[in-house]
Design a protein around this motif. Structure first.
Motif, PDB file in Angstrom:
ATOM      1  N   ILE A  60       4.916 -14.066  -7.467  1.00 49.68           N
ATOM      2  CA  ILE A  60       4.659 -14.420  -6.213  1.00 49.68           C
ATOM      3  C   ILE A  60       4.969 -12.453  -6.224  1.00 49.68           C
ATOM      4  CG2 ILE A  60       4.919 -15.534  -4.460  1.00 49.68           C
ATOM      5  CD1 ILE A  60       5.397 -17.747  -6.440  1.00 49.68           C
ATOM      6  N   ILE A  61       3.990 -12.031  -5.284  1.00 47.94           N
ATOM      7  CA  ILE A  61       5.071 -10.970  -4.678  1.00 47.94           C
ATOM      8  C   ILE A  61       5.112 -11.370  -2.569  1.00 47.94           C
ATOM      9  CG2 ILE A  61       4.739  -8.708  -3.514  1.00 47.94           C
ATOM     10  CD1 ILE A  61       2.908  -7.347  -5.684  1.00 47.94           C
ATOM     11  N   SER A  62       5.909 -11.767  -2.643  1.00 49.46           N
ATOM     12  CA  SER A  62       5.976 -12.030  -1.488  1.00 49.46           C
ATOM     13  C   SER A  62       6.903 -11.129  -0.096  1.00 49.46           C
ATOM     14  CB  SER A  62       7.432 -13.434  -1.396  1.00 49.46           C
ATOM     15  OG  SER A  62       7.590 -14.122   0.027  1.00 49.46           O
ATOM     16  N   GLY A  63       7.254 -11.460   1.134  1.00 48.02           N
ATOM     17  CA  GLY A  63       7.747 -10.823   2.405  1.00 48.02           C
ATOM     18  C   GLY A  63       8.759 -11.495   3.087  1.00 48.02           C
ATOM     19  N   ALA A  64      10.076 -11.647   3.512  1.00 48.01           N
ATOM     20  CA  ALA A  64      10.511 -12.093   3.995  1.00 48.01           C
ATOM     21  C   ALA A  64      11.669 -11.495   5.140  1.00 48.01           C
ATOM     22  CB  ALA A  64      11.487 -13.142   3.416  1.00 48.01           C
TER      23      ALA A  64
ATOM     24  N   ALA B 280       0.963  -1.156  -0.602  1.00 48.52           N
ATOM     25  CA  ALA B 280      -0.355   0.253   0.001  1.00 48.52           C
ATOM     26  C   ALA B 280       1.183   1.172  -0.347  1.00 48.52           C
ATOM     27  CB  ALA B 280      -1.272  -0.008   1.046  1.00 48.52           C
ATOM     28  N   TYR B 281       1.782   1.283   0.580  1.00 49.25           N
ATOM     29  CA  TYR B 281       3.092   2.655   0.843  1.00 49.25           C
ATOM     30  C   TYR B 281       3.373   2.890  -0.695  1.00 49.25           C
ATOM     31  CZ  TYR B 281       6.994   5.355   2.153  1.00 49.25           C
ATOM     32  OH  TYR B 281       7.760   6.379   2.112  1.00 49.25           O
ATOM     33  N   VAL B 282       4.021   1.564  -1.301  1.00 50.38           N
ATOM     34  CA  VAL B 282       4.106   1.802  -2.696  1.00 50.38           C
ATOM     35  C   VAL B 282       3.561   2.139  -3.542  1.00 50.38           C
ATOM     36  CG1 VAL B 282       5.516   0.516  -4.414  1.00 50.38           C
ATOM     37  CG2 VAL B 282       6.308   0.259  -2.518  1.00 50.38           C
ATOM     38  N   ARG B 283       2.144   1.810  -3.630  1.00 50.81           N
ATOM     39  CA  ARG B 283       1.375   3.132  -4.258  1.00 50.81           C
ATOM     40  C   ARG B 283       0.734   3.818  -4.331  1.00 50.81           C
ATOM     41  NH1 ARG B 283      -3.075  -1.849  -4.199  1.00 50.81           N
ATOM     42  NH2 ARG B 283      -2.051  -4.122  -5.590  1.00 50.81           N
ATOM     43  N   THR B 284       0.526   3.823  -2.948  1.00 49.75           N
ATOM     44  CA  THR B 284       0.328   5.395  -2.644  1.00 49.75           C
ATOM     45  C   THR B 284       1.390   6.256  -2.710  1.00 49.75           C
ATOM     46  OG1 THR B 284       0.449   5.290  -0.184  1.00 49.75           O
ATOM     47  CG2 THR B 284      -1.878   4.812  -1.085  1.00 49.75           C
ATOM     48  N   LYS B 285       2.880   5.920  -2.161  1.00 56.19           N
ATOM     49  CA  LYS B 285       4.082   7.069  -2.086  1.00 56.19           C
ATOM     50  C   LYS B 285       4.946   7.863  -2.931  1.00 56.19           C
ATOM     51  CE  LYS B 285       2.252   8.237   2.005  1.00 56.19           C
ATOM     52  NZ  LYS B 285       1.505   9.229   2.497  1.00 56.19           N
ATOM     53  N   ASN B 286       4.569   6.242  -3.556  1.00 51.66           N
ATOM     54  CA  ASN B 286       5.908   5.803  -4.641  1.00 51.66           C
ATOM     55  C   ASN B 286       5.369   6.609  -5.709  1.00 51.66           C
ATOM     56  OD1 ASN B 286       8.341   5.384  -6.156  1.00 51.66           O
ATOM     57  ND2 ASN B 286       8.465   3.534  -5.158  1.00 51.66           N
ATOM     58  N   GLU B 287       5.492   7.745  -7.190  1.00 55.28           N
ATOM     59  CA  GLU B 287       5.128   8.002  -7.810  1.00 55.28           C
ATOM     60  C   GLU B 287       6.101   7.133  -9.386  1.00 55.28           C
ATOM     61  OE1 GLU B 287       6.045  12.082  -7.677  1.00 55.28           O
ATOM     62  OE2 GLU B 287       4.383  13.211  -6.138  1.00 55.28           O
ATOM     63  N   ALA B 288       7.475   6.668  -8.707  1.00 59.40           N
ATOM     64  CA  ALA B 288       8.177   6.491  -9.569  1.00 59.40           C
ATOM     65  C   ALA B 288       7.601   4.723  -9.644  1.00 59.40           C
ATOM     66  CB  ALA B 288       9.556   5.704  -9.391  1.00 59.40           C
ATOM     67  N   ALA B 289       6.979   4.366  -8.816  1.00 55.91           N
ATOM     68  CA  ALA B 289       6.004   2.501  -8.262  1.00 55.91           C
ATOM     69  C   ALA B 289       5.586   3.141 -10.541  1.00 55.91           C
ATOM     70  CB  ALA B 289       5.254   2.943  -7.468  1.00 55.91           C
ATOM     71  N   GLU B 290       5.333   1.669 -11.541  1.00 51.28           N
ATOM     72  CA  GLU B 290       4.708   1.520 -11.812  1.00 51.28           C
ATOM     73  C   GLU B 290       2.679   0.377 -11.557  1.00 51.28           C
ATOM     74  OE1 GLU B 290       4.141   2.476 -15.191  1.00 51.28           O
ATOM     75  OE2 GLU B 290       6.032   3.317 -14.910  1.00 51.28           O
ATOM     76  N   PRO B 291       1.795   0.933 -11.742  1.00 49.46           N
ATOM     77  CA  PRO B 291       0.886  -0.297 -11.322  1.00 49.46           C
ATOM     78  C   PRO B 291       1.343  -2.030 -10.955  1.00 49.46           C
ATOM     79  CG  PRO B 291       0.410   0.932 -13.009  1.00 49.46           C
ATOM     80  CD  PRO B 291       1.488   1.376 -12.902  1.00 49.46           C
ATOM     81  N   ASN B 292       2.066  -1.979 -11.846  1.00 46.59           N
ATOM     82  CA  ASN B 292       2.229  -3.743 -12.379  1.00 46.59           C
ATOM     83  C   ASN B 292       3.208  -3.644 -11.172  1.00 46.59           C
ATOM     84  OD1 ASN B 292       0.462  -4.595 -14.177  1.00 46.59           O
ATOM     85  ND2 ASN B 292       1.572  -4.353 -15.672  1.00 46.59           N
ATOM     86  N   ASP B 293       3.905  -3.533 -10.407  1.00 50.81           N
ATOM     87  CA  ASP B 293       5.285  -3.465  -9.401  1.00 50.81           C
ATOM     88  C   ASP B 293       4.297  -3.937  -8.366  1.00 50.81           C
ATOM     89  OD1 ASP B 293       6.304  -2.088 -11.096  1.00 50.81           O
ATOM     90  OD2 ASP B 293       7.071  -0.345 -10.100  1.00 50.81           O
ATOM     91  N   THR B 294       3.294  -3.663  -8.308  1.00 49.58           N
ATOM     92  CA  THR B 294       2.552  -4.685  -6.467  1.00 49.58           C
ATOM     93  C   THR B 294       1.381  -4.772  -6.778  1.00 49.58           C
ATOM     94  OG1 THR B 294       1.040  -2.121  -6.292  1.00 49.58           O
ATOM     95  CG2 THR B 294       3.685  -1.827  -5.189  1.00 49.58           C
ATOM     96  N   ARG B 295       1.613  -6.128  -8.318  1.00 49.61           N
ATOM     97  CA  ARG B 295       0.036  -6.558  -8.593  1.00 49.61           C
ATOM     98  C   ARG B 295       0.628  -8.188  -8.745  1.00 49.61           C
ATOM     99  NH1 ARG B 295      -1.860  -1.823  -9.785  1.00 49.61           N
ATOM    100  NH2 ARG B 295      -3.670  -1.460  -9.028  1.00 49.61           N
ATOM    101  N   ALA B 296       0.274  -8.683  -8.789  1.00 47.34           N
ATOM    102  CA  ALA B 296       0.628 -10.733  -9.198  1.00 47.34           C
ATOM    103  C   ALA B 296       0.190 -11.019  -8.825  1.00 47.34           C
ATOM    104  CB  ALA B 296       2.278 -11.066  -7.650  1.00 47.34           C
ATOM    105  N   ASP B 297       0.077 -12.566  -9.175  1.00 47.85           N
ATOM    106  CA  ASP B 297      -0.900 -13.627  -8.921  1.00 47.85           C
ATOM    107  C   ASP B 297      -1.170 -13.880  -7.486  1.00 47.85           C
ATOM    108  OD1 ASP B 297      -1.301 -13.954 -11.579  1.00 47.85           O
ATOM    109  OD2 ASP B 297       0.120 -15.461 -12.418  1.00 47.85           O
ATOM    110  N   PHE B 298      -0.210 -14.658  -6.981  1.00 48.44           N
ATOM    111  CA  PHE B 298      -0.221 -14.540  -5.098  1.00 48.44           C
ATOM    112  C   PHE B 298       0.615 -13.421  -5.108  1.00 48.44           C
ATOM    113  CE2 PHE B 298      -1.192 -18.351  -7.656  1.00 48.44           C
ATOM    114  CZ  PHE B 298      -1.616 -18.930  -7.002  1.00 48.44           C
TER     115      PHE B 298
END
Length: 331
Positions: free
Chosen positions: A176-180, A46-64
């Motif tokens: 897949i977008i994941s976190g670790a 959510a932070y990337v989508r709303t705060k990072n103006e350089a982010a493309e829509p697909n940067d935060t979208r994935a199948d999983f």
């Protein structure tokens, strides 16, 4: 959403041998009874989508969207047939969200574990503190490095402190977008492909017999490989301790070498089998989970008794997606 928790690797001193049990009574423990869902991962997106103006829509979208731990459980299942697991699933549009199904029994097990088990868990955190400094080692003088190493040896272990990375990966046709959680990095964080500089830190009992080595390679090495492979981390540093907790040896193992270490040995695991199984499970989820809105949930679980993975609907339930993330979906 910054790098202030990121630590830098420096080989620990093992002469004299430090105790990985030292400071056990003083540790600051994270609350293991709290179910954090996938809040941290969703809020980062959510932070990337709303705060990072350089982010493309697909940067935060994935199948999983799921934490690495869930994907690791799926990966190792073909060679961990006695280990049950259960996860909750929600589908919103084209994206499927997966979280751990944290039960009251699991929470009770966490808070009621034996002191010996807690000491062994602590030894892993202690090993991490002995391997990490606050600044890139190449930028420090010998005196500054000695000072930081001495500070780390005295430091009270705090399991609240962690650095997490969010990454994108691909398994077959599945994005897949994941976190670790990341233990440390080898050098100043590069702008591109930082995962190639990350390092995993693990502990194990000394391999003082053929039985111990076989067990290490069959079970621990499998999980080490799966965790590191999924996140694209190239090296795992293993600290070997004796039964009194003394750190006896430190060994670097390259992630890409792990499958070769067990190849051809009886009753060992195979990386291709793990990847193919995970690919099939993700496709199984896609085929059986539909978009029923934010409050529609499913459960996927593996039962050792039935030796199969199954999915069933939970009906309408409060969404485990955060309000901040749901708001960002319109961005």
């Amino acid at each position: 959403m910054d790098n202030h928790q990121l630590k830098y690797y420096y080989p620990p001193r093992i002469d004299p041998m430090p105790s990985l049990f030292a400071g056990f009574e003083q540790q600051i423990c994270r609350d293991s009874t709290k179910n954090e869902h996938i809040d941290g991962l969703l809020n980062a997106l959510a932070y990337v989508r709303t705060k990072n103006e350089a982010a493309e829509p697909n940067d935060t979208r994935a199948d999983f969207v799921m934490y690495r731990g869930m994907l690791t459980r799926i990966f190792v299942t073909p060679f961990s047939l006695r280990d049950a697991w259960s996860m909750n699933i929600a589908r919103v549009g084209a994206t499927i969200y997966v979280e751990d199904n944290v039960t009251d029994e699991m929470i009770a097990d966490r808070s009621g574990s034996s002191e010996q088990h807690r000491r062994l868990m602590y030894s892993g955190y202690k090993f991490e503190t002995l391997c990490m400094v606050d600044e890139p080692p190449e930028t420090l003088s010998r005196e500054q490095l000695d000072e930081q190493l001495a500070k780390q040896a005295r430091e009270v272990v705090n399991t609240h402190s962690e650095y997490c990375t969010v990454f994108r990966t691909q398994l077959g046709p599945h994005s897949i977008i994941s976190g670790a959680e990341v233990d440390c990095i080898d050098r100043a964080k590069p702008h591109e492909f930082p995962n190639r500089s990350y390092r995993e830190l693990k502990t194990s009992r000394c391999l003082d017999s053929e039985k111990a080595r076989n067990s290490f390679e069959r079970f621990k090495l499998l999980k080490f490989w799966a965790q590191s492979f999924i996140a694209g981390i190239p090296v795992v540093t293993v600290g070997f301790r004796d039964d009194e907790g003394r750190l006896k040896e430190v060994q670097d193992i390259r992630t890409q070498d792990m499958p070769r270490m067990v190849r051809g040995k009886p009753r060992m695991w195979e990386a291709n089998v793990c990847m193919n199984f995970a690919n099939q499970v993700l496709q199984f989820i896609k085929d059986n989970v539909t978009d029923g809105g934010l409050d529609a949930q499913y459960r996927i679980e593996y039962s050792p008794e039935e030796a199969q993975v199954q999915i069933y609907s939970l009906g309408k339930r409060p969404s485990f997606l955060t309000a901040e993330y749901i708001k960002s979906l319109s961005k």
